[in-house]
Design an enzyme around this catalytic site. Structure first.
Site, mmCIF file in Angstrom:
data_model
loop_
_atom_site.group_PDB
_atom_site.id
_atom_site.type_symbol
_atom_site.label_atom_id
_atom_site.label_comp_id
_atom_site.label_asym_id
_atom_site.label_seq_id
_atom_site.Cartn_x
_atom_site.Cartn_y
_atom_site.Cartn_z
ATOM 1 C CG HIS A 208 -2.084 -0.933 1.114
ATOM 2 N ND1 HIS A 208 -3.265 -0.627 0.467
ATOM 3 C CD2 HIS A 208 -2.233 -2.195 1.580
ATOM 4 C CE1 HIS A 208 -4.091 -1.656 0.548
ATOM 5 N NE2 HIS A 208 -3.492 -2.625 1.210
ATOM 6 C CG ASP A 264 -3.173 -4.270 4.458
ATOM 7 O OD1 ASP A 264 -2.319 -3.366 4.533
ATOM 8 O OD2 ASP A 264 -4.315 -4.089 4.004
ATOM 9 C CD GLU A 265 -5.674 -5.773 0.908
ATOM 10 O OE1 GLU A 265 -6.827 -6.225 0.843
ATOM 11 O OE2 GLU A 265 -5.403 -4.572 0.689
ATOM 12 C CB VAL A 266 2.336 -6.408 0.531
ATOM 13 C CG1 VAL A 266 2.652 -6.765 1.983
ATOM 14 C CG2 VAL A 266 3.598 -6.104 -0.249
#
EC number: 3.2.1.52
Length: 676
Positions: A208, A264-266
């Site tokens: 992000h 997150d989300e990586v």
């Protein structure tokens, strides 16, 4: 006697009669032990300082030895006196917040305060709301007003996702031109702290990171050179940049106990290194967690990637799985986590976010795994996820309730209510979910969702709007959900700007002038829903108009809902007019329906202007002219234009196609010899 609906509802609230305190009674007050009168967030109590305790109507004190949890208090209203005893300063503040609500209800209904005894304290010690400002800011005045409102409902924490809306001193390129300075954010932080709200920053880290890595001077820090999404965790300069941002954020929010580092989300590779992704994630997490600890902050980390990389993630979102099925998944895959167990920082709070299925055995198992291995875990629910225009699913109240209950039962320290700005509804539309969260995180599960909605209406608009016949927010969810894609092929509103094919390919087909009526047949289901939602939005419009005439406060909130309803009504109106055009046969009918369609375009321009005028009373609609939009990996609507066009792309595209279609129709009408 009056109807008193407090929010959050106290743990014990017993009304036994009517006191002598009318709304016009001037209440003299006396502080036992010279305790300072707390800030009154509503500012409506008619208080007067009394020098003689014997004559004071109200006396209050802090007694640290009270047998009650922190932030707790007792409040007793007798015939001619009011007594408050609090565990600590926060408890005293919340006692007066409750008294203000009681007074507000009495004033609304023109009745005296009730004879009552209240014993109250929170079930969760940390009750935090997430403010996400990555795509836009509110006006500064709005933030100050928001601090008062959140405090009045006993919210005591904010996690502020700052991205580029802080004027960073150490890495100034990253800051947006409209960002608030460290000093401006610190003033807001000080104001919140005076109201027992601690603001902690969230500075997105490993992933992000587009708000940083979109800038050319940071391209060399990318994990993938072609993507602005993630840092390379093996590059020492990654940490130089991130730590600079942390230092500025800590200065801006000096009272927070936490530093949320994201994460997150990586999925990173370390620029093609042979290290596994989980190892790379934990290398990064260890470094940023140590930095946080060195600066007296407890790091918070979104926990999804270790669980995903260990293949135990999916069960958290499958409530249909039994405990036995979940255990089998963990038996097969837990070794992937245990192999790196020593690398998990033990000073970090692992935040388990689950917005839809917190009660799933898989989610409970994941949280328990962290606890069993000596790590602190905290839940995160949501009042807004990826819903466009306004929150849906009853403001996600049931899932908020479920996660609050499980957090209380597990002995968790607290719970976070995330409020994502990805698709950027107006912040006023989050209030119902926020107040439900305030109830469930403080009180626990004592009232139904419908009872909380009624309390929400009474608190936010006044007693005249409390009754269920004044409810309209849940009814508006259906028209808003239909509006999103009413003019499109499939679920494409978020993708109109990012599709490789022309934007027009996302738009529904226009009526074929050579096959009259076929369009209406092909879109029969869509037209049936359009007719239903036209009728429903007409009904909602009348309710909002009546609400605005009867509300005692917060008319602006109703104005925002009014604009949402008008916009939601617009697509059904277009569809029904298109059907009329599609079925027109005679030249006069065709010309009349075409004129209606053209008039709708003019009406839309007026509608948009009115909506923007209402929104901008509290919201900054446009980004700076030099703002760099990032690569938008998650296709955020609010990231797709510098001005407010992103909110209206589907409608703008429709009218562009409408003009072409009408031009073609008129050309054929004027060149067909049989019609002359």
């Amino acid at each position: 006697m009056g109807d008193f609906k407090l929010l959050p509802q106290p743990q014990e609230f017993n009304i036994t009669g009517i006191s002598s305190f009318s709304p016009s009674t001037e209440i003299t007050h006396w502080a036992i032990n010279q305790e300072k009168l707390p800030i009154l967030t509503r500012g409506i109590l008619p208080l007067k300082k009394e020098d003689n305790n014997g004559q004071a109507h109200l006396n209050y004190q802090i007694e640290a030895n009270m047998d009650i949890p922190s932030e707790g208090y007792t409040l007793s209203i007798e015939k001619e006196s009011i007594h408050i005893k609090a565990k600590d300063k926060a408890g005293l503040f919340y006692a007066f917040a409750t008294l203000e609500q009681l007074y507000e209800d009495a004033k609304d209904q023109e009745v005296n305060l009730p004879l009552c005894q209240i014993i109250d304290y929170p079930k969760l010690s940390y009750r935090a709301v997430h403010l996400d400002v990555k795509h836009h800011l509110e006006t500064t005045d709005y933030y100050y007003g928001l601090m008062n409102k959140l405090a009045s409902y006993k919210v005591n924490g904010i996690i502020l996702e700052i991205e580029d809306k802080l004027k960073f001193k150490r890495q100034p390129t990253i800051a947006s031109d409209d960002a608030l300075s460290i000093e401006e954010w610190r003033k807001i932080s000080d104001y919140a702290k005076e109201r027992h709200i601690e603001i902690s920053p969230l500075v997105q880290g490993l992933g992000h990171a587009s708000f940083i890595l979109k800038h050319p001077e940071y391209h060399n820090l990318r994990d993938n050179p072609s993507s602005d999404w993630a840092f390379n965790p093996l590059d020492p300069k990654t940490y130089e940049v991130q730590f600079d941002l942390y230092l500025d954020a800590i200065e801006a929010f000096p009272h927070g106990k936490y530093l949320h580092v994201g994460g997150d989300e990586v999925h990173t590779s370390g620029r093609g290194s042979k290290e596994p992704a989980l190892k790379l994630q934990l290398i990064w997490l260890d470094k940023v967690s140590k930095f946080a600890e060195e600066h007296n902050r407890t790091p918070i980390f979104w926990d999804d990637m270790p669980l995903l990389q260990a293949d135990v993630y999916a069960p958290m979102f499958k409530p249909e799985m039994t405990e036995e099925e979940v255990e089998k998944v963990w038996e097969e895959n837990e070794h992937k986590l245990l192999a790196f167990l020593d690398d998990f920082p033990k000073n970090c709070i692992y935040m388990r976010w689950n917005y839809e299925t917190p009660q799933a055995p898989g989610n409970i198992k994941a949280m328990q795994w962290f606890t069993d291995h000596g790590m602190e875990v905290m839940g995160a629910t949501a009042g807004q996820t990826r819903w466009v225009l306004m929150p849906q699913n009853d403001s996600n109240m049931e899932n908020i309730r479920s996660f609050a209950v499980s957090s209380i039962e597990s002995g968790s320290k607290g719970l976070l209510l995330t409020l994502w700005d990805d698709d950027s509804p107006h912040f006023e539309l989050y209030m119902r979910g926020i107040l439900a969260f305030a109830e469930y995180s403080w009180t626990g599960d004592k009232r139904s969702n419908e009872e909380i909605k009624m309390a929400f209406r009474q608190r936010e608009y006044g007693f005249p709007l409390a009754a269920i016949e004044n409810a309209f927010i849940s009814d508006l969810e259906g028209p808003v959900a239909f509006w999103k894609n009413a003019l499109l092929k499939g679920n494409k509103r978020n993708y109109l700007k990012s599709m490789e094919q022309p934007m027009e390919d996302g738009l529904m087909d226009f009526p074929n002038i050579n096959d009259k009526g076929a369009w209406s047949v092909a879109n029969a289901d869509r037209l049936e829903k359009a007719a239903q939602y036209m009728e429903l939005t007409d009904s909602i419009s009348k309710k909002i108009t009546l609400a605005r005439s009867n509300a005692l406060r917060n008319d602006y909130n109703l104005q925002v809902y009014e604009q949402v309803n008008k916009l939601a009504q617009y697509s059904p109106k277009i569809l029904l007019t298109l059907a009329e055009y599609d079925n027109a046969v005679s030249r006069d009918e065709i010309m009349a329906s075409a004129a209606k369609l053209k008039e709708l375009k003019s009406d839309f321009n007026s509608l948009r202007k009115e909506l923007e005028n209402v929104y901008r009373k509290t919201r900054i609609l446009n980004k700076p002219a030099n703002y760099i939009l990032d690569q938008d990996h998650h296709v955020h609507l609010a990231n797709q234009s510098l001005n407010f066009d992103w909110q209206f792309y589907a409608e703008m595209l429709f009218f562009k196609q409408l003009d072409k279609g009408l031009e073609k129709e008129m050309y054929l009408e004027n060149t067909d010899p049989l019609k002359k």
